[in-house]
Scaffold this motif. Sequence first.
Motif, short mmCIF file in Angstrom:
data_model
loop_
_atom_site.label_atom_id
_atom_site.label_comp_id
_atom_site.label_asym_id
_atom_site.label_seq_id
_atom_site.Cartn_x
_atom_site.Cartn_y
_atom_site.Cartn_z
N TYR A 41 -23.08 22.37 -34.50
CA TYR A 41 -24.27 22.73 -33.76
C TYR A 41 -25.18 23.01 -34.20
O TYR A 41 -25.86 24.02 -34.27
CB TYR A 41 -23.78 23.24 -32.37
N LYS A 42 -24.55 23.46 -36.10
CA LYS A 42 -25.50 24.23 -36.19
C LYS A 42 -26.36 23.18 -37.54
O LYS A 42 -25.81 22.20 -38.20
CB LYS A 42 -24.77 25.37 -37.94
N ILE A 43 -27.43 23.37 -37.95
CA ILE A 43 -28.45 23.07 -38.22
C ILE A 43 -29.04 23.17 -39.22
O ILE A 43 -29.68 24.45 -39.23
CB ILE A 43 -29.26 22.06 -37.11
N TYR A 50 -31.86 21.38 -25.98
CA TYR A 50 -29.89 22.39 -26.58
C TYR A 50 -29.35 23.41 -26.62
O TYR A 50 -29.14 23.76 -28.05
CB TYR A 50 -29.94 21.02 -27.74
N PRO A 51 -29.25 24.21 -25.77
CA PRO A 51 -29.26 25.39 -26.53
C PRO A 51 -27.93 25.74 -27.17
O PRO A 51 -27.52 26.70 -27.55
CB PRO A 51 -29.28 25.92 -24.96
N LYS A 91 -22.60 15.55 -38.25
CA LYS A 91 -23.33 15.58 -37.22
C LYS A 91 -24.56 15.26 -36.34
O LYS A 91 -25.72 15.30 -36.81
CB LYS A 91 -24.26 17.06 -37.56
N ARG A 92 -24.09 15.13 -34.97
CA ARG A 92 -24.94 14.42 -34.33
C ARG A 92 -25.97 15.23 -34.13
O ARG A 92 -27.12 14.78 -33.52
CB ARG A 92 -24.42 14.32 -32.70
N ILE A 93 -25.75 16.06 -34.15
CA ILE A 93 -27.04 17.71 -33.26
C ILE A 93 -28.30 17.03 -34.59
O ILE A 93 -29.90 17.87 -33.80
CB ILE A 93 -26.38 19.11 -33.01
N VAL A 94 -28.22 17.26 -35.81
CA VAL A 94 -28.87 16.82 -36.86
C VAL A 94 -29.85 15.60 -36.13
O VAL A 94 -31.00 15.89 -36.28
CB VAL A 94 -28.25 16.52 -38.30
N TRP A 149 -41.01 23.97 -33.87
CA TRP A 149 -39.58 22.63 -33.29
C TRP A 149 -38.42 23.04 -33.04
O TRP A 149 -37.67 22.89 -31.96
CB TRP A 149 -39.37 22.25 -34.66
N ILE A 150 -38.06 24.31 -33.37
CA ILE A 150 -36.52 25.00 -33.67
C ILE A 150 -36.43 25.30 -31.60
O ILE A 150 -35.84 25.27 -31.65
CB ILE A 150 -36.50 26.75 -34.11
#
Length: 297
Positions: free
Chosen positions: A91-93, A118-119, A279-282, A110-111
């Motif tokens: 979960y780290k970008i 997505y907390p 990473k799906r979060i990316v 954006w962040i």
Amino acid sequence: MDIKKLETFINLVETRNYTRTAKALHVTQPTVSHDIKAIENEIGVKLFNRNKRYVNVTQDGKAFYQKIRPLINNYYSAVQDIQKKDLAENYKIIIGYSYTPFNDMYIPIWIKKFQQIYPQAKFSIISLNHNELKQQVLAGEIDIIITTGRDAADLNNVKSYHIETESFKAIIPQKNPLCQKNKLELEDFQNEKMLFLDNNWAAEDLINLQNRVMHINNQMHITYVNDLSALNILIKAEQGIAFGLYCLYPHLNKNSVYVPLDWEPQVDLVAITQKDNKKRIVYQFIKFIQDFNFDFE
């Protein structure tokens, strides 16, 4: 020694019952008997005295239990810690950053807005020059950088995602008569003071434009700067004409204006990431950027 067999041993010491141990571990009773026998054969001592009704732990069994139980606890604690760390890393970008007024304005927005959706997302910023960022994304040290499509075209093993398309414009001080024109030709910059970004920080699109203008106009007075923060200061100080985009300078100060250029190549603003990035979060973050509504003037 098999960790599962040790679990069987520990559970049998605590239940003193083959049937209950089998049910607790979701195995058959013969499997429990087999695991205990395998441990006893391996270490060469008897761990249990058994009859049809009772299971008693031998002195060796008790001593073995006292040593093994903390080790098994530590093993599973270590596994959980590693799994939690791995989950956190997923979960780290990591954003590759080089200063532009655009990045300085929009990346914090954006962040913040993405974390509202997505907390669990965590962000890290790595600040490098333009060429260093490309090398870091290729090495997998950075998850995402924002650049131009032409600049990313020569990179292997990356995926590119379109964000915006626009044309270069001249950034003209309002005191300069050229700001009155509706569109500027490339030959209009003869004898003008120009502000150029050097090649380590400029994307290929800007390098091509700067080189073309130099080729056409041989009497310009050029000041080179080595990064965009320095260029931005000189623009604000009205020290010359620069070339820009909304995706570099989304808003100009009141002393400068954008004037369109007669320069056909358009610039694609893209997000790039390594093809092997899992990473799906990316990819969720990239989609968020693509859907973002920019308030360019």
